[in-house]
Motif scaffolding. Sequence first.
Motif, PDB file in Angstrom:
ATOM      1  N   ILE A  21     -13.156   1.326  31.249  1.00  0.00           N
ATOM      2  CA  ILE A  21     -13.279   0.072  30.501  1.00  0.00           C
ATOM      3  C   ILE A  21     -12.383  -0.989  31.128  1.00  0.00           C
ATOM      4  O   ILE A  21     -11.154  -0.929  31.035  1.00  0.00           O
ATOM      5  CB  ILE A  21     -12.913   0.298  29.019  1.00  0.00           C
ATOM      6  CG1 ILE A  21     -13.820   1.379  28.421  1.00  0.00           C
ATOM      7  CG2 ILE A  21     -13.041  -1.007  28.232  1.00  0.00           C
ATOM      8  CD1 ILE A  21     -13.389   1.862  27.051  1.00  0.00           C
ATOM      9  N   GLU A  22     -12.991  -1.957  31.778  1.00  0.00           N
ATOM     10  CA  GLU A  22     -12.247  -2.959  32.537  1.00  0.00           C
ATOM     11  C   GLU A  22     -11.320  -3.794  31.662  1.00  0.00           C
ATOM     12  O   GLU A  22     -10.292  -4.286  32.132  1.00  0.00           O
ATOM     13  CB  GLU A  22     -13.223  -3.887  33.264  1.00  0.00           C
ATOM     14  CG  GLU A  22     -14.068  -3.182  34.317  1.00  0.00           C
ATOM     15  CD  GLU A  22     -15.110  -4.099  34.928  1.00  0.00           C
ATOM     16  OE1 GLU A  22     -15.240  -5.252  34.448  1.00  0.00           O
ATOM     17  OE2 GLU A  22     -15.789  -3.674  35.875  1.00  0.00           O
ATOM     18  N   GLU A  23     -11.678  -3.967  30.398  1.00  0.00           N
ATOM     19  CA  GLU A  23     -10.897  -4.831  29.512  1.00  0.00           C
ATOM     20  C   GLU A  23      -9.630  -4.160  28.986  1.00  0.00           C
ATOM     21  O   GLU A  23      -8.804  -4.818  28.351  1.00  0.00           O
ATOM     22  CB  GLU A  23     -11.767  -5.288  28.331  1.00  0.00           C
ATOM     23  CG  GLU A  23     -12.889  -6.235  28.709  1.00  0.00           C
ATOM     24  CD  GLU A  23     -14.030  -5.544  29.451  1.00  0.00           C
ATOM     25  OE1 GLU A  23     -14.757  -6.229  30.190  1.00  0.00           O
ATOM     26  OE2 GLU A  23     -14.193  -4.309  29.298  1.00  0.00           O
ATOM     27  N   ILE A  24      -9.482  -2.858  29.211  1.00  0.00           N
ATOM     28  CA  ILE A  24      -8.257  -2.161  28.816  1.00  0.00           C
ATOM     29  C   ILE A  24      -7.314  -2.122  30.014  1.00  0.00           C
ATOM     30  O   ILE A  24      -7.670  -1.633  31.085  1.00  0.00           O
ATOM     31  CB  ILE A  24      -8.549  -0.726  28.326  1.00  0.00           C
ATOM     32  CG1 ILE A  24      -9.336  -0.778  27.013  1.00  0.00           C
ATOM     33  CG2 ILE A  24      -7.256   0.052  28.124  1.00  0.00           C
ATOM     34  CD1 ILE A  24      -9.687   0.590  26.453  1.00  0.00           C
ATOM     35  N   SER A  72      -7.655  11.597  22.602  1.00  0.00           N
ATOM     36  CA  SER A  72      -9.049  11.200  22.384  1.00  0.00           C
ATOM     37  C   SER A  72      -9.069  10.212  21.222  1.00  0.00           C
ATOM     38  O   SER A  72      -8.272  10.331  20.283  1.00  0.00           O
ATOM     39  CB  SER A  72      -9.938  12.411  22.096  1.00  0.00           C
ATOM     40  OG  SER A  72      -9.556  13.054  20.903  1.00  0.00           O
ATOM     41  N   PHE A  73     -10.000   9.260  21.301  1.00  0.00           N
ATOM     42  CA  PHE A  73      -9.884   8.095  20.431  1.00  0.00           C
ATOM     43  C   PHE A  73     -11.209   7.729  19.774  1.00  0.00           C
ATOM     44  O   PHE A  73     -12.284   7.894  20.354  1.00  0.00           O
ATOM     45  CB  PHE A  73      -9.375   6.901  21.251  1.00  0.00           C
ATOM     46  CG  PHE A  73      -8.108   7.199  21.988  1.00  0.00           C
ATOM     47  CD1 PHE A  73      -6.883   7.099  21.353  1.00  0.00           C
ATOM     48  CD2 PHE A  73      -8.144   7.631  23.305  1.00  0.00           C
ATOM     49  CE1 PHE A  73      -5.711   7.405  22.025  1.00  0.00           C
ATOM     50  CE2 PHE A  73      -6.985   7.940  23.987  1.00  0.00           C
ATOM     51  CZ  PHE A  73      -5.754   7.830  23.346  1.00  0.00           C
ATOM     52  N   LEU A  74     -11.099   7.214  18.565  1.00  0.00           N
ATOM     53  CA  LEU A  74     -12.252   6.710  17.840  1.00  0.00           C
ATOM     54  C   LEU A  74     -12.713   5.383  18.445  1.00  0.00           C
ATOM     55  O   LEU A  74     -11.946   4.686  19.121  1.00  0.00           O
ATOM     56  CB  LEU A  74     -11.895   6.482  16.368  1.00  0.00           C
ATOM     57  CG  LEU A  74     -11.430   7.702  15.563  1.00  0.00           C
ATOM     58  CD1 LEU A  74     -10.863   7.248  14.228  1.00  0.00           C
ATOM     59  CD2 LEU A  74     -12.582   8.670  15.368  1.00  0.00           C
ATOM     60  N   TYR A  75     -13.950   5.031  18.161  1.00  0.00           N
ATOM     61  CA  TYR A  75     -14.512   3.768  18.648  1.00  0.00           C
ATOM     62  C   TYR A  75     -13.659   2.582  18.203  1.00  0.00           C
ATOM     63  O   TYR A  75     -13.358   1.683  18.989  1.00  0.00           O
ATOM     64  CB  TYR A  75     -15.937   3.628  18.109  1.00  0.00           C
ATOM     65  CG  TYR A  75     -16.672   2.387  18.555  1.00  0.00           C
ATOM     66  CD1 TYR A  75     -17.053   2.223  19.884  1.00  0.00           C
ATOM     67  CD2 TYR A  75     -17.013   1.389  17.646  1.00  0.00           C
ATOM     68  CE1 TYR A  75     -17.746   1.095  20.292  1.00  0.00           C
ATOM     69  CE2 TYR A  75     -17.705   0.263  18.048  1.00  0.00           C
ATOM     70  CZ  TYR A  75     -18.067   0.121  19.370  1.00  0.00           C
ATOM     71  OH  TYR A  75     -18.754  -1.002  19.773  1.00  0.00           O
ATOM     72  N   ILE A  76     -13.244   2.585  16.948  1.00  0.00           N
ATOM     73  CA  ILE A  76     -12.467   1.462  16.423  1.00  0.00           C
ATOM     74  C   ILE A  76     -11.116   1.379  17.122  1.00  0.00           C
ATOM     75  O   ILE A  76     -10.565   0.288  17.329  1.00  0.00           O
ATOM     76  CB  ILE A  76     -12.303   1.589  14.889  1.00  0.00           C
ATOM     77  CG1 ILE A  76     -12.080   0.211  14.263  1.00  0.00           C
ATOM     78  CG2 ILE A  76     -11.198   2.538  14.505  1.00  0.00           C
ATOM     79  CD1 ILE A  76     -13.319  -0.606  14.139  1.00  0.00           C
ATOM     80  N   GLU A  77     -10.569   2.525  17.529  1.00  0.00           N
ATOM     81  CA  GLU A  77      -9.292   2.539  18.246  1.00  0.00           C
ATOM     82  C   GLU A  77      -9.448   1.955  19.648  1.00  0.00           C
ATOM     83  O   GLU A  77      -8.544   1.274  20.148  1.00  0.00           O
ATOM     84  CB  GLU A  77      -8.758   3.968  18.300  1.00  0.00           C
ATOM     85  CG  GLU A  77      -8.347   4.494  16.928  1.00  0.00           C
ATOM     86  CD  GLU A  77      -8.077   5.984  16.897  1.00  0.00           C
ATOM     87  OE1 GLU A  77      -7.425   6.447  15.936  1.00  0.00           O
ATOM     88  OE2 GLU A  77      -8.525   6.700  17.820  1.00  0.00           O
ATOM     89  N   VAL A  78     -10.593   2.210  20.268  1.00  0.00           N
ATOM     90  CA  VAL A  78     -10.861   1.629  21.588  1.00  0.00           C
ATOM     91  C   VAL A  78     -10.953   0.109  21.486  1.00  0.00           C
ATOM     92  O   VAL A  78     -10.421  -0.622  22.330  1.00  0.00           O
ATOM     93  CB  VAL A  78     -12.153   2.221  22.186  1.00  0.00           C
ATOM     94  CG1 VAL A  78     -12.555   1.478  23.458  1.00  0.00           C
ATOM     95  CG2 VAL A  78     -11.964   3.702  22.491  1.00  0.00           C
ATOM     96  N   LEU A  79     -11.611  -0.386  20.444  1.00  0.00           N
ATOM     97  CA  LEU A  79     -11.685  -1.837  20.247  1.00  0.00           C
ATOM     98  C   LEU A  79     -10.291  -2.429  20.059  1.00  0.00           C
ATOM     99  O   LEU A  79      -9.994  -3.514  20.572  1.00  0.00           O
ATOM    100  CB  LEU A  79     -12.564  -2.164  19.039  1.00  0.00           C
ATOM    101  CG  LEU A  79     -14.039  -1.774  19.125  1.00  0.00           C
ATOM    102  CD1 LEU A  79     -14.772  -2.225  17.865  1.00  0.00           C
ATOM    103  CD2 LEU A  79     -14.704  -2.353  20.364  1.00  0.00           C
ATOM    104  N   LEU A  80      -9.443  -1.716  19.340  1.00  0.00           N
ATOM    105  CA  LEU A  80      -8.066  -2.173  19.152  1.00  0.00           C
ATOM    106  C   LEU A  80      -7.341  -2.246  20.494  1.00  0.00           C
ATOM    107  O   LEU A  80      -6.611  -3.212  20.769  1.00  0.00           O
ATOM    108  CB  LEU A  80      -7.331  -1.232  18.195  1.00  0.00           C
ATOM    109  CG  LEU A  80      -5.843  -1.521  17.954  1.00  0.00           C
ATOM    110  CD1 LEU A  80      -5.633  -2.929  17.405  1.00  0.00           C
ATOM    111  CD2 LEU A  80      -5.248  -0.485  17.002  1.00  0.00           C
TER     112      LEU A  80
END
Length: 229
Positions: free
Chosen positions: A91-94, A110-118
Amino acid sequence: MLISKKDLLKETGISYGQLYRWKREGLIPEEWFIKQPSFTGQETYFPRTKILNRIKAIQELKDKYSLEELAKILSPEIAERYFTTDDLSIIEEIDKNLIPAFVKGFGKNSFLYIEVLLMIGLSDFKKQFGASLGQLINIVEGLKGYCEKIKSTEYIIVLFDKSDDYYATLYKEQAEVYIDARLNIVHTIHLNELSSRFKIKYRKSFNFRFDDEDYSVQDDKNMNMSYSY
């Protein structure tokens, strides 16, 4: 800030029929149609930034996807999958330098979708404001307990600075939230806007399925994630 229906149609160039068709198809949430009294009876208004961003997204994507597919892309549904640290590196934005800090803050690999958005939102926050790793870890630790409870992306994160540190509050879109005026708001993250762009750009990488057509990888590369925080 609100924008009237008349001004919205004029500014975007869409028709009355298009606007209400997109509403029926679920592309524009019904709660964004806000009725207010006027000298002619009633006038419809919209949250200005949200509706303009949404119409721009629809106009950019409507030639690639059907309205039904667009509704899935723009919906607040959370992708039901976990993301590994290897996934994060795609993910380039991280910010890759922040991944160890996110692992430490969340206390897992390992991470939830909402955690990735955060993580995406906080990476942009660091880029703009130069927050330290310790400050980002503190924000994650303060919010992580709520991530598993969130069942949609219809949330906003507001970041404050106080006493050389940053603090966050998380609330649902359309909710009336009154924040202590002594706090200085420095950044706002709209998770739904992040999610829509993320689903499109990384459709192939993470198998977000919205259609049966095989668009080229280059199409995904050309879909830049531009946000309005």
